[in-house]
Design an enzyme around this catalytic site. Structure first.
Site, mmCIF file in Angstrom:
data_model
loop_
_atom_site.group_PDB
_atom_site.id
_atom_site.type_symbol
_atom_site.label_atom_id
_atom_site.label_comp_id
_atom_site.label_asym_id
_atom_site.label_seq_id
_atom_site.Cartn_x
_atom_site.Cartn_y
_atom_site.Cartn_z
ATOM 1 N N SER A 1 -2.177 4.332 11.780
ATOM 2 C CA SER A 1 -2.915 4.562 10.511
ATOM 3 C C SER A 1 -3.276 6.077 10.266
ATOM 4 C CB SER A 1 -4.376 3.555 10.325
ATOM 5 O OG SER A 1 -4.804 3.843 9.099
ATOM 6 N N GLU B 1 1.028 -3.777 2.517
ATOM 7 C CA GLU B 1 -0.117 -2.899 2.744
ATOM 8 C C GLU B 1 0.181 -1.839 1.657
ATOM 9 O OE1 GLU B 1 0.222 0.067 6.240
ATOM 10 O OE2 GLU B 1 1.849 -1.059 6.812
ATOM 11 N N HIS C 1 -1.340 -3.885 7.265
ATOM 12 C CA HIS C 1 -1.730 -2.662 7.857
ATOM 13 C C HIS C 1 -1.960 -2.643 9.353
ATOM 14 C CE1 HIS C 1 -2.898 1.478 7.985
ATOM 15 N NE2 HIS C 1 -3.993 1.156 8.501
#
Length: 310
Positions: free
Chosen positions: A143, A237, A267
């Site tokens: 991320s 995502e 995600h």
């Protein structure tokens, strides 16, 4: 991947999705609660340390004599998370037979950009000064940590530092302008994030700086000269387009890049490897590629050393 696994995971994530209007401290608490529900494997040890004045967590796996170093950057939209949430990082170390050093970079809004970027570069510089060969290092992150890993490669290159053997990024948050097409097209499919929840945290990190700066949003950086990149994402995502565009930018810049998109998963799906078959399989694929890049970098270094000694 079974339909039941995917449905169970989606239900869990929709229950724990962060509302856009919750404050940073509440989001930090919720993340720790979510992660702590999945304890570390018993053979994983996490030890507090530091690199270049930056706090780190050193993560080792019993029975593995580390041959390499993974410099890891955790996720959390630059405002939540910490290096001691080490389960996913340990899985990368397990598959590369490496020691993982997870960088506990400073978080916004208390420490906005460029604090995280500065900490990441300082840790890498200290690792090199300590005698670790760049050919024995890979970067990894998920991320925001994936975006930070790419930004650190760019920053290290621009500072004239030798670069690691490769980098592995999972669902990279690489565009803080939030201009990717999947911000809208995957709005209903993403069980964890909304565009509003992401937007609410952008200003915490950018703090008046242009979100399109290359070290904030590496999707806009010049990527030439970077080592091989392994980019993984799920098709469910909002940040899918970040991964796709980052891979395209790397390819245009003549960087070796592997884009690996797994259908029907969310995600940073790799974090759910205990309950999702596709997660473990994706980590295995990444581990094989990282190991191959490390072996290749070692051969190149050995060849250069041989030539210099003759």
């Amino acid at each position: 991947m079974s339909t039941e696994q995917r449905q169970n995971l989606e239900a869990i994530l929709r229950q724990s999705a962060f509302p856009a209007d919750s404050d940073v401290n509440e989001q930090r608490r919720q993340l720790r609660e979510l992660i702590s529900a999945q304890p570390l494997p018993p053979d994983v040890t996490v030890t507090a340390a530091a690199l270049g004045g930056v706090p780190t967590a050193e993560i080792t796996v019993d029975g593995i004599e580390p041959r390499h170093t993974v410099l890891y950057f955790h996720g959390g939209v630059y405002v939540i998370g910490d290096a001691f949430l080490a389960d996913l990082a340990s899985q990368v170390g397990r598959r590369t037979r490496g020691k993982v050093i997870s960088v506990d970079y400073r978080l916004a809004p208390e420490h906005p950009y460029p604090a995280a970027v500065d900490d990441a570069l300082a840790a890498y510089e200290a690792l090199l000064r300590g005698g670790t060969a760049p050919s024995d290092i890979v970067f990894a992150g998920e991320s925001a940590g994936g975006g930070l890993a790419i930004a650190t490669l760019v920053n290290a290159r621009d500072h004239g530092l030798p670069l690691p053997a490769a980098a592995f990024v999972m669902s990279p948050y690489a565009d803080l302008t939030l201009s990717g097409a999947t911000m809208e097209t995957k709005r209903e499919a993403d069980p964890l994030f909304t565009p509003q929840a992401l937007q609410a945290r952008v200003a915490d990190y950018t703090s008046g700086q242009d979100a399109a700066l290359g070290l904030i949003s590496p999707i806009f950086a010049e990527l030439s000269g970077l080592p091989p990149l392994i980019i993984q994402a799920g098709s469910h995502e909002l940040l899918l387009d970040d991964a796709i565009r980052l891979a395209r930018q790397a390819a245009v810049a003549d960087v070796e890049v592997t884009l690996d998109v797994t259908p029907g998963v969310p995600h940073v799906f790799q974090a759910y490897y205990p309950i999702l078959d596709e997660a473990a399989a994706a980590l295995d694929r990444a581990g094989q590629l990282l190991s191959a890049h490390l072996a290749s970098a070692e051969r190149v270094t050995a060849f250069a050393d041989d030539r210099s000694s003759t």
